[in-house]
Scaffold this motif. Structure first.
Motif, mmCIF file in Angstrom:
data_model
loop_
_atom_site.group_PDB
_atom_site.id
_atom_site.type_symbol
_atom_site.label_atom_id
_atom_site.label_comp_id
_atom_site.label_asym_id
_atom_site.label_seq_id
_atom_site.Cartn_x
_atom_site.Cartn_y
_atom_site.Cartn_z
ATOM 1 N N ILE A 1 84.542 41.129 56.321
ATOM 2 C CA ILE A 1 85.592 40.504 55.518
ATOM 3 C C ILE A 1 85.374 38.997 55.536
ATOM 4 O O ILE A 1 85.186 38.405 56.590
ATOM 5 C CB ILE A 1 86.986 40.854 56.067
ATOM 6 N N LYS A 2 85.409 38.390 54.366
ATOM 7 C CA LYS A 2 85.248 36.939 54.281
ATOM 8 C C LYS A 2 86.617 36.288 54.174
ATOM 9 O O LYS A 2 87.500 36.785 53.507
ATOM 10 C CB LYS A 2 84.415 36.551 53.060
ATOM 11 N N GLY A 3 86.757 35.159 54.829
ATOM 12 C CA GLY A 3 87.981 34.390 54.738
ATOM 13 C C GLY A 3 87.756 33.137 53.922
ATOM 14 O O GLY A 3 86.723 32.965 53.276
ATOM 15 N N LYS A 4 88.719 32.249 53.948
ATOM 16 C CA LYS A 4 88.562 30.976 53.246
ATOM 17 C C LYS A 4 87.533 30.124 53.976
ATOM 18 O O LYS A 4 87.388 30.216 55.192
ATOM 19 C CB LYS A 4 89.901 30.234 53.224
ATOM 20 N N LEU B 1 82.894 32.758 61.644
ATOM 21 C CA LEU B 1 82.462 31.985 62.797
ATOM 22 C C LEU B 1 82.707 32.749 64.090
ATOM 23 O O LEU B 1 81.966 32.612 65.050
ATOM 24 C CB LEU B 1 83.193 30.650 62.820
ATOM 25 N N LEU B 2 83.734 33.565 64.101
ATOM 26 C CA LEU B 2 84.055 34.342 65.296
ATOM 27 C C LEU B 2 83.328 35.681 65.329
ATOM 28 O O LEU B 2 83.685 36.555 66.099
ATOM 29 C CB LEU B 2 85.567 34.564 65.377
ATOM 30 N N ALA C 1 86.038 49.557 64.466
ATOM 31 C CA ALA C 1 85.490 49.648 63.108
ATOM 32 C C ALA C 1 86.102 48.578 62.204
ATOM 33 O O ALA C 1 85.410 47.990 61.373
ATOM 34 C CB ALA C 1 85.735 51.036 62.535
ATOM 35 N N LEU C 2 87.388 48.301 62.377
ATOM 36 C CA LEU C 2 88.032 47.252 61.577
ATOM 37 C C LEU C 2 87.474 45.872 61.920
ATOM 38 O O LEU C 2 87.334 45.018 61.047
ATOM 39 C CB LEU C 2 89.542 47.283 61.789
ATOM 40 N N LEU C 3 87.166 45.650 63.192
ATOM 41 C CA LEU C 3 86.585 44.366 63.584
ATOM 42 C C LEU C 3 85.188 44.173 63.023
ATOM 43 O O LEU C 3 84.753 43.039 62.797
ATOM 44 C CB LEU C 3 86.533 44.250 65.115
#
Length: 153
Positions: free
Chosen positions: A103-106, A72-73, A97-99
């Protein structure tokens, strides 16, 4: 609040150290070229996202889709990564690059419990609305309007 100023000061020192180390490793001209390329990428990213990123986040919330807070962010992460790419140095480029990693969260919420959800309720899953005509072998026609229930599975 006072820790933010310390963090920015440490980040600035790490940026200067990273520029010095990379210029010693690959040369000053190539280092300058990498800094210019990363800044150009950051400007390009900022020009493309604009306000449409915020509209995307609002639309995601309103549709009630099953998303995580990290997803969402995404518009905020994208803009922050673009700003970090614009800043000179390589430590901020690594954080950018990390941002940008997908990556998926819950999941944030389930689709049926969201207040703006358009998903059907669980007790209405077996209803098909519409009109249809059934023709038998002996050419009799039956016309029906309204709701018909599917047989249980």
């Amino acid at each position: 609040m006072r820790y933010i100023s310390w963090a920015l000061l440490i980040l600035a020192a790490m940026e200067v150290i990273s520029i010095i180390l990379v210029s010693n490793l690959i040369g000053g001209g190539w280092t300058l070229l990498l800094i210019i390329l990363s800044s150009a990428c950051g400007v390009f990213m900022l020009r493309n996202i604009g306000l449409s990123g915020l509209f995307l986040a609002v639309a995601t919330i309103r549709t009630g889709s099953n998303v995580s807070i990290y997803q969402l962010l995404w518009p905020l992460r994208y803009v922050l990564a673009a700003i970090m790419l614009i800043s000179p140095g390589f430590v901020s480029d690594i954080f950018a690059a990390l941002l940008l990693l997908p990556i998926k969260g819950k999941p944030l919420t389930s689709a049926s419990s969201h207040p703006f959800s358009r998903a059907p309720q669980s007790d209405q899953n077996d209803i098909i609305e519409g009109e249809f005509t059934v023709e038998n072998d002996n050419r009799q026609k039956h016309h029906s309007e309204g709701q018909q229930h599917l047989p249980p599975r």
